[in-house]
Scaffold this active site. Structure first.
Site, short mmCIF file in Angstrom:
data_model
loop_
_atom_site.label_atom_id
_atom_site.label_comp_id
_atom_site.label_asym_id
_atom_site.label_seq_id
_atom_site.Cartn_x
_atom_site.Cartn_y
_atom_site.Cartn_z
N ASP A 86 6.62 -0.83 0.09
CA ASP A 86 7.30 0.35 -0.63
C ASP A 86 8.03 0.34 -1.76
O ASP A 86 8.57 0.64 -3.17
CB ASP A 86 7.69 1.78 0.16
CG ASP A 86 9.40 0.83 1.09
OD1 ASP A 86 9.32 -0.21 1.44
OD2 ASP A 86 9.87 2.25 1.71
N GLY B 104 9.01 -8.59 1.69
CA GLY B 104 8.60 -9.39 2.79
C GLY B 104 6.77 -9.72 2.55
O GLY B 104 6.24 -9.13 3.01
N ARG C 39 12.90 -0.93 9.93
CA ARG C 39 14.40 0.15 9.21
C ARG C 39 14.74 1.32 9.35
O ARG C 39 15.54 2.03 9.68
CB ARG C 39 14.54 -0.49 8.56
CG ARG C 39 14.44 -1.88 8.24
CD ARG C 39 14.02 -2.77 7.24
NE ARG C 39 16.53 -2.31 6.42
CZ ARG C 39 16.43 -3.16 5.11
NH1 ARG C 39 15.50 -3.78 4.10
NH2 ARG C 39 17.24 -2.47 5.10
N ASP D 252 5.99 -2.11 8.64
CA ASP D 252 6.73 -0.83 9.08
C ASP D 252 5.70 0.14 8.54
O ASP D 252 6.17 1.14 9.61
CB ASP D 252 7.77 -0.38 8.19
CG ASP D 252 8.56 -1.61 8.35
OD1 ASP D 252 8.73 -1.75 9.79
OD2 ASP D 252 9.75 -1.65 8.01
N ARG E 169 12.26 -10.31 -2.23
CA ARG E 169 12.75 -9.31 -2.58
C ARG E 169 13.52 -9.34 -4.49
O ARG E 169 14.23 -9.04 -4.17
CB ARG E 169 13.35 -8.73 -1.84
CG ARG E 169 12.65 -8.78 -0.48
CD ARG E 169 13.66 -8.29 0.52
NE ARG E 169 12.87 -8.37 2.01
CZ ARG E 169 11.70 -8.03 2.75
NH1 ARG E 169 11.41 -6.72 1.96
NH2 ARG E 169 11.56 -8.24 3.79
N ASP F 145 4.92 2.50 6.53
CA ASP F 145 5.53 3.92 6.33
C ASP F 145 5.71 4.02 4.59
O ASP F 145 5.95 4.76 4.08
CB ASP F 145 6.86 2.84 6.45
CG ASP F 145 7.63 1.81 6.07
OD1 ASP F 145 6.89 1.31 5.18
OD2 ASP F 145 9.27 2.49 5.60
N THR G 267 2.84 -3.77 4.30
CA THR G 267 4.03 -3.18 5.30
C THR G 267 4.01 -3.31 7.01
O THR G 267 3.00 -2.76 6.93
CB THR G 267 5.31 -2.57 4.71
OG1 THR G 267 6.15 -2.21 5.78
CG2 THR G 267 4.20 -1.18 4.38
#
Length: 340
Positions: A103, A10, A172, A128, A72, A130, A126
């Site tokens: 990731d 993304g 997510r 996120d 992706r 993560d 990212t």
């Protein structure tokens, strides 16, 4: 040296800062040639490449997204993908890849590096946040800033109309944005994937709060799930692959709160707004520092690694540090979210 550069997964703010740093540092100081691949690993598979010069990256620092485009796509999941990557590497006479991604993209980079014997350095990005091994990834600070501003703005309409305002944020599998923006924005309840929620307890807390305040702000990560054994009557929030359906958990939590409390409740789903637009100064700086570290690492022969912010330093970590793992929100932050 001739180095291939790509962005995958993304989009997020700060990618262009990293691209710019790699190109400027590589071409001006290290005597490298940089070849940019359009649309991530898909561009590598297709051989969709173009040279990148200082002029090409001039002025991109302040722009969101990525000038190279993204997709992706993971070579090891595409029929003939790994062989195509090897062919492109040879045909373009490359010495190494620099791969900027989250990731999934970095795991693919690790597989390319290990299975094909191709020198690769990754740069984590990212919203996120993560990726295990780095304190922060490119894009996270901007996303938190956008989410915090949204929560700030929801306070005024929530208070004016005596409403419960639920805001669904990206995340997510981990709740970094919901927890950090929720704390920074003064959300009254924060729901993250790390701690499955009990809607009964949430309703109880909101009723208690409305004895002295007529409004509440609830921040919920899109990957949040109800705890087993709790009285949850909401609809399905995961797709067939077990991934969160954007907007679903926010919708269900909003409905459940309104039905149980009688308080008017409204949902705001920020969605892609969180990862678009102008990067913050922190993301521009992080992207620049990681870009410098990546190109320096390639020239020094330190490959099969990714750049990582650890404390005040940018270091290089082996891909194995992050592959197959998720960086969860630590208990200290979760405790703060519960207490506040």
């Amino acid at each position: 040296m001739r180095i291939g550069l790509l962005t995958g997964g993304g989009d997020c703010p700060g990618l262009n800062a990293a691209i710019r740093a790699v190109v400027k540092r590589g071409t001006s100081d290290l005597g490298c040639s940089i070849v940019g691949f359009n649309n991530g690993w898909r561009g590598v598979i297709d051989g969709d490449a173009r040279p990148l010069t200082r002029d090409d990256v001039s002025g991109i620092l302040v722009h969101g997204g990525t000038m190279l485009g993204t997709a992706r796509c993971h070579p090891h999941k595409v029929d003939g993908g790994m062989e195509a990557v090897r062919d492109t590497f040879d045909n373009e006479k490359l010495d190494a890849f620099i791969c900027i991604g989250g990731d999934g993209t970095l795991k693919a980079a690790g597989k390319v590096s290990k299975e094909l014997g191709v020198p690769v350095i990754g740069i984590p990005k990212t919203i996120d946040n993560d990726v295990v091994g780095t304190d922060a990834a490119i894009g996270f600070d901007t996303a938190v800033s956008v989410a915090t501003e949204a929560i700030d703005r929801l306070h005024s309409t929530a208070e004016s109309h005596n409403r419960v305002m639920v805001v669904e944020l990206m995340g997510r599998h981990s709740g970094w944005i919901a927890v950090t923006a929720g704390i920074a924005g003064g959300a009254d309840i924060i729901i993250a994937p790390e701690e499955p929620f009990d809607i009964g307890q949430i309703v109880k807390r909101i009723k208690h709060r409305h004895r002295y305040k007529d409004f509440s702000i609830v921040a919920v990560a899109e990957g949040a799930v109800p705890a087993e054994g709790t009285k949850w009557k909401g609809g399905e929030t995961l797709d067939a692959k077990g991934n969160p359906i954007a907007g679903s958990i926010g919708t269900e939590v909003t409905k459940a709160i309104e039905e149980a409390t009688g308080f008017t409740s409204r949902l705001t789903t920020l969605g892609y707004v969180q990862r678009g637009g102008i990067p913050t100064a922190a993301d521009r700086l992080l992207g620049t520092r990681m870009g410098f570290s990546a190109i320096d690492g390639i020239v020094a022969g330190e490959t099969h690694k990714f750049t990582a912010l650890q404390g005040e330093k940018i270091v290089l970590e082996p891909f194995e540090t992050m592959m197959g793992k998720t960086k969860w929100v630590p208990e200290q932050l979760l405790h703060a979210a519960r207490s506040l």
